[in-house]
Design a protein around this motif. Sequence first.
Motif, mmCIF file in Angstrom:
data_model
loop_
_atom_site.group_PDB
_atom_site.id
_atom_site.type_symbol
_atom_site.label_atom_id
_atom_site.label_comp_id
_atom_site.label_asym_id
_atom_site.label_seq_id
_atom_site.Cartn_x
_atom_site.Cartn_y
_atom_site.Cartn_z
ATOM 1 N N ALA A 34 14.034 30.632 34.109
ATOM 2 C CA ALA A 34 12.750 31.326 34.162
ATOM 3 C C ALA A 34 12.117 31.103 35.527
ATOM 4 O O ALA A 34 12.294 30.054 36.141
ATOM 5 N N ARG A 35 11.354 32.108 35.989
ATOM 6 C CA ARG A 35 10.667 32.002 37.264
ATOM 7 C C ARG A 35 9.404 32.858 37.230
ATOM 8 O O ARG A 35 9.249 33.730 36.376
ATOM 9 N N CYS A 36 8.543 32.606 38.181
ATOM 10 C CA CYS A 36 7.321 33.378 38.316
ATOM 11 C C CYS A 36 7.426 34.167 39.620
ATOM 12 O O CYS A 36 7.748 33.613 40.672
ATOM 13 N N LYS A 37 7.151 35.459 39.538
ATOM 14 C CA LYS A 37 7.266 36.340 40.701
ATOM 15 C C LYS A 37 5.916 37.017 40.930
ATOM 16 O O LYS A 37 5.388 37.681 40.039
ATOM 17 N N VAL A 53 6.540 39.245 48.559
ATOM 18 C CA VAL A 53 6.971 38.742 47.264
ATOM 19 C C VAL A 53 7.088 37.218 47.351
ATOM 20 O O VAL A 53 7.722 36.669 48.254
ATOM 21 N N TYR A 54 6.472 36.550 46.384
ATOM 22 C CA TYR A 54 6.546 35.090 46.272
ATOM 23 C C TYR A 54 7.230 34.767 44.957
ATOM 24 O O TYR A 54 6.834 35.268 43.896
ATOM 25 N N VAL A 55 8.245 33.922 45.004
ATOM 26 C CA VAL A 55 8.991 33.532 43.804
ATOM 27 C C VAL A 55 9.034 32.014 43.747
ATOM 28 O O VAL A 55 9.357 31.343 44.736
ATOM 29 N N GLN A 56 8.715 31.484 42.567
ATOM 30 C CA GLN A 56 8.747 30.030 42.412
ATOM 31 C C GLN A 56 9.021 29.705 40.948
ATOM 32 O O GLN A 56 8.639 30.458 40.049
ATOM 33 N N THR A 57 9.660 28.577 40.713
ATOM 34 C CA THR A 57 9.927 28.127 39.357
ATOM 35 C C THR A 57 8.754 27.271 38.897
ATOM 36 O O THR A 57 8.524 26.185 39.427
ATOM 37 N N GLN A 61 2.222 28.497 31.783
ATOM 38 C CA GLN A 61 0.798 28.540 32.054
ATOM 39 C C GLN A 61 0.495 28.566 33.547
ATOM 40 O O GLN A 61 -0.595 28.929 33.957
ATOM 41 N N GLU A 62 1.421 28.174 34.372
ATOM 42 C CA GLU A 62 1.173 28.077 35.805
ATOM 43 C C GLU A 62 1.632 29.312 36.577
ATOM 44 O O GLU A 62 1.676 29.277 37.790
ATOM 45 N N CYS A 63 1.958 30.403 35.917
ATOM 46 C CA CYS A 63 2.398 31.621 36.591
ATOM 47 C C CYS A 63 1.168 32.404 37.040
ATOM 48 O O CYS A 63 0.794 33.411 36.453
ATOM 49 N N LYS A 64 0.545 31.894 38.080
ATOM 50 C CA LYS A 64 -0.658 32.502 38.640
ATOM 51 C C LYS A 64 -0.514 32.545 40.154
ATOM 52 O O LYS A 64 0.272 31.813 40.746
ATOM 53 N N CYS A 65 -1.303 33.380 40.761
ATOM 54 C CA CYS A 65 -1.242 33.574 42.209
ATOM 55 C C CYS A 65 -1.516 32.287 42.977
ATOM 56 O O CYS A 65 -0.825 31.968 43.942
ATOM 57 N N ASP A 66 -2.503 31.529 42.546
ATOM 58 C CA ASP A 66 -2.868 30.337 43.318
ATOM 59 C C ASP A 66 -1.828 29.226 43.253
ATOM 60 O O ASP A 66 -1.752 28.388 44.139
ATOM 61 N N THR A 67 -0.942 29.204 42.225
ATOM 62 C CA THR A 67 0.108 28.185 42.164
ATOM 63 C C THR A 67 1.427 28.656 42.775
ATOM 64 O O THR A 67 2.240 27.846 43.185
ATOM 65 N N VAL A 68 1.644 29.972 42.839
ATOM 66 C CA VAL A 68 2.904 30.497 43.365
ATOM 67 C C VAL A 68 2.778 30.862 44.840
ATOM 68 O O VAL A 68 3.574 30.436 45.676
ATOM 69 N N ALA A 69 1.772 31.640 45.213
ATOM 70 C CA ALA A 69 1.626 32.103 46.599
ATOM 71 C C ALA A 69 0.968 31.057 47.482
ATOM 72 O O ALA A 69 1.131 31.087 48.706
ATOM 73 N N LYS A 85 6.110 36.702 34.754
ATOM 74 C CA LYS A 85 7.128 35.703 34.438
ATOM 75 C C LYS A 85 8.424 36.433 34.109
ATOM 76 O O LYS A 85 8.429 37.371 33.332
ATOM 77 N N GLU A 86 9.521 36.002 34.718
ATOM 78 C CA GLU A 86 10.826 36.601 34.485
ATOM 79 C C GLU A 86 11.767 35.540 33.946
ATOM 80 O O GLU A 86 11.736 34.388 34.371
ATOM 81 N N SER A 87 12.619 35.942 33.015
ATOM 82 C CA SER A 87 13.611 35.014 32.475
ATOM 83 C C SER A 87 14.932 35.745 32.299
ATOM 84 O O SER A 87 14.969 36.950 32.134
ATOM 85 N N ARG A 88 16.009 35.002 32.341
ATOM 86 C CA ARG A 88 17.334 35.587 32.149
ATOM 87 C C ARG A 88 18.056 34.831 31.044
ATOM 88 O O ARG A 88 17.795 33.658 30.798
#
Length: 194
Positions: A34-37, A53-57, A61-69, A85-88
């Motif tokens: 899983a990752r946040c994009k 594009v910013y991608v981070q694992t 609850q933390e899939c927000k702009c301020d924690t990823v970008a 949030k994306e998952s495979r």
Amino acid sequence: MATFPSITGILQITVAIIIVLQCVSQTNASYEDARCKCVCDLERNGTKPERTVYVQTVGNQECKCDTVALPKNPEIFCPRCECSKESRNTTTIKVVVIFIICVVSLLMVYMLFLMCLDPLIARRPAHYQEHADEEVNLDDLSIPRMSPLETAAAASASARQRSILNRVSDEQKKWKGTVKEQRKHIYDRHSMLN
């Protein structure tokens, strides 16, 4: 004459490869499922906006702009970002890869089987002789005709005694006879078979 590995040896190698792949797939991997994009529109001096594009694992609850970008000014920067949030499903990926490996292994075993079977079926002459302007009378080479009862009796008796190799070689002879007949029709009579 080259020797080929036996079918049981090939199957043992295939089973060993599958076991190794299964062991490798059960180990802890260095990737995440899983990752946040976050896709953000940036404006540079009033020109056409650029997308970044910013991608981070991170956690759910933390899939927000301020924690990823990690912007310097989140109040201005984050409204222009869309985070998802994306998952495979790695189980599906593993199943597909194992299926492809099994199909390729099965085709390899089949190819080796045919390579081993070919010398047994077709005994080729040691050298090639060129045939130029050769005329063959196919009426002299024809097989004598039998009555339907004799044909059925002969077929039932020979069917019990035939092995797979004999059946394949008979089909090959029948095919070669058809090819000869087609050559005769095309080259001699200049007509095609229907």
